[in-house]
Design a protein around this motif. Structure first.
Motif, PDB file in Angstrom:
ATOM      1  N   GLY A 143       0.786  -1.233   0.000  1.00  0.00           N
ATOM      2  CA  GLY A 143       0.000   0.000   0.000  1.00  0.00           C
ATOM      3  C   GLY A 143       0.813   1.275   0.000  1.00  0.00           C
ATOM      4  O   GLY A 143       0.281   2.339  -0.309  1.00  0.00           O
ATOM      5  N   VAL A 144       2.094   1.220   0.334  1.00  0.00           N
ATOM      6  CA  VAL A 144       2.916   2.427   0.420  1.00  0.00           C
ATOM      7  C   VAL A 144       3.046   3.098  -0.949  1.00  0.00           C
ATOM      8  O   VAL A 144       2.948   4.327  -1.058  1.00  0.00           O
ATOM      9  CB  VAL A 144       4.316   2.107   1.009  1.00  0.00           C
ATOM     10  N   LEU A 145       3.252   2.307  -1.990  1.00  0.00           N
ATOM     11  CA  LEU A 145       3.431   2.903  -3.325  1.00  0.00           C
ATOM     12  C   LEU A 145       2.141   3.530  -3.837  1.00  0.00           C
ATOM     13  O   LEU A 145       2.174   4.574  -4.489  1.00  0.00           O
ATOM     14  CB  LEU A 145       3.994   1.880  -4.302  1.00  0.00           C
ATOM     15  N   ASP A 146       0.999   2.909  -3.533  1.00  0.00           N
ATOM     16  CA  ASP A 146      -0.281   3.512  -3.923  1.00  0.00           C
ATOM     17  C   ASP A 146      -0.492   4.841  -3.194  1.00  0.00           C
ATOM     18  O   ASP A 146      -0.936   5.824  -3.785  1.00  0.00           O
ATOM     19  CB  ASP A 146      -1.449   2.573  -3.621  1.00  0.00           C
ATOM     20  N   GLU A 147      -0.173   4.875  -1.895  1.00  0.00           N
ATOM     21  CA  GLU A 147      -0.290   6.118  -1.131  1.00  0.00           C
ATOM     22  C   GLU A 147       0.672   7.167  -1.665  1.00  0.00           C
ATOM     23  O   GLU A 147       0.322   8.347  -1.759  1.00  0.00           O
ATOM     24  CB  GLU A 147      -0.019   5.858   0.347  1.00  0.00           C
ATOM     25  N   LEU A 148       1.877   6.742  -2.020  1.00  0.00           N
ATOM     26  CA  LEU A 148       2.870   7.666  -2.561  1.00  0.00           C
ATOM     27  C   LEU A 148       2.378   8.261  -3.880  1.00  0.00           C
ATOM     28  O   LEU A 148       2.510   9.462  -4.110  1.00  0.00           O
ATOM     29  CB  LEU A 148       4.202   6.934  -2.775  1.00  0.00           C
ATOM     30  N   ALA A 149       1.797   7.434  -4.747  1.00  0.00           N
ATOM     31  CA  ALA A 149       1.272   7.933  -6.023  1.00  0.00           C
ATOM     32  C   ALA A 149       0.187   8.973  -5.782  1.00  0.00           C
ATOM     33  O   ALA A 149       0.171  10.033  -6.425  1.00  0.00           O
ATOM     34  CB  ALA A 149       0.728   6.781  -6.861  1.00  0.00           C
ATOM     35  N   GLY A 150      -0.709   8.701  -4.850  1.00  0.00           N
ATOM     36  CA  GLY A 150      -1.758   9.660  -4.526  1.00  0.00           C
ATOM     37  C   GLY A 150      -1.190  10.954  -3.970  1.00  0.00           C
ATOM     38  O   GLY A 150      -1.644  12.045  -4.327  1.00  0.00           O
ATOM     39  N   TRP A 151      -0.169  10.850  -3.132  1.00  0.00           N
ATOM     40  CA  TRP A 151       0.474  12.028  -2.552  1.00  0.00           C
ATOM     41  C   TRP A 151       1.111  12.861  -3.657  1.00  0.00           C
ATOM     42  O   TRP A 151       0.982  14.095  -3.674  1.00  0.00           O
ATOM     43  CB  TRP A 151       1.521  11.596  -1.520  1.00  0.00           C
ATOM     44  N   ALA A 152       1.817  12.198  -4.572  1.00  0.00           N
ATOM     45  CA  ALA A 152       2.478  12.918  -5.672  1.00  0.00           C
ATOM     46  C   ALA A 152       1.448  13.658  -6.522  1.00  0.00           C
ATOM     47  O   ALA A 152       1.646  14.825  -6.879  1.00  0.00           O
ATOM     48  CB  ALA A 152       3.294  11.950  -6.525  1.00  0.00           C
ATOM     49  N   LEU A 153       0.345  13.011  -6.845  1.00  0.00           N
ATOM     50  CA  LEU A 153      -0.707  13.667  -7.637  1.00  0.00           C
ATOM     51  C   LEU A 153      -1.325  14.833  -6.878  1.00  0.00           C
ATOM     52  O   LEU A 153      -1.575  15.888  -7.462  1.00  0.00           O
ATOM     53  CB  LEU A 153      -1.799  12.665  -8.003  1.00  0.00           C
TER      54      LEU A 153
END
Length: 170
Positions: free
Chosen positions: A138-148
């Motif tokens: 889940g960390v990478l999905d959260e990171l993608a959302g944060w970046a967007l």
């Protein structure tokens, strides 16, 4: 490099937390000049430069990317940069990021053939591929959302912005 990015982001955050009055500013100017045909050169105050051209189908010579490609490129680069910043903050090891941006457009809008068709993209797709050696589920999905959420370019695409147009003749 990750440590340097993390340190820079933390220092910038600490500074702006202590000096919130310095967080808001006017971005640097991009000045575009029509050079020949539909070939345009864009310059910035610190020596930045880029060129655009329109495709031959609308009278350009196709010698440089069109302005719309730069919008997609700016979005992709911004999201990738913010993902890299966040990955550094999280201490991710072996982080990699690839961002693809495309859009759907209808040329009737740009040519003024149908007043109900917008001149700009009808939709935008941002594809993000992330990997890290030490990322928990889940960390990478959260990171993608944060970046967007924190990318100023993708934010500008998602949000209606007030635009002030100043026209001078002469």
């Amino acid at each position: 490099m990750t440590d340097a990015i993390r340190a820079a982001v933390e220092a910038a955050g600490a500074y702006l937390t202590d000096h919130p009055d310095e967080a808001r500013y006017t971005d640097s100017v991009a000045t575009a000049r029509l050079e020949a045909g539909l070939h345009v050169r864009v310059d910035g105050g610190a020596g930045e430069a880029m060129e655009t051209d329109m495709p031959s189908a609308v009278g350009g010579s196709g010698t440089a990317p069109g302005p719309g490609w730069y919008l997609r490129a700016a979005t992709a680069a911004c999201v990738a940069s913010l993902a890299g910043m966040r990955a550094a903050q999280l201490g991710l090891v072996g982080f990699s990021c690839t961002v693809e941006v495309d859009s759907e457009s209808d040329d009737r809008g740009i040519l003024g053939l149908d007043g109900t068709v917008p001149a700009g993209p009808l939709s935008v797709r941002i594809g993000i591929q992330l990997a890290a050696e030490n990322a928990a589920a889940g960390v990478l999905d959260e990171l993608a959302g944060w970046a967007l959420d924190h990318c100023p370019v993708s934010d500008a695409l998602r949000r209606a912005l007030p635009v002030r147009v100043e026209t001078t003749a002469g």
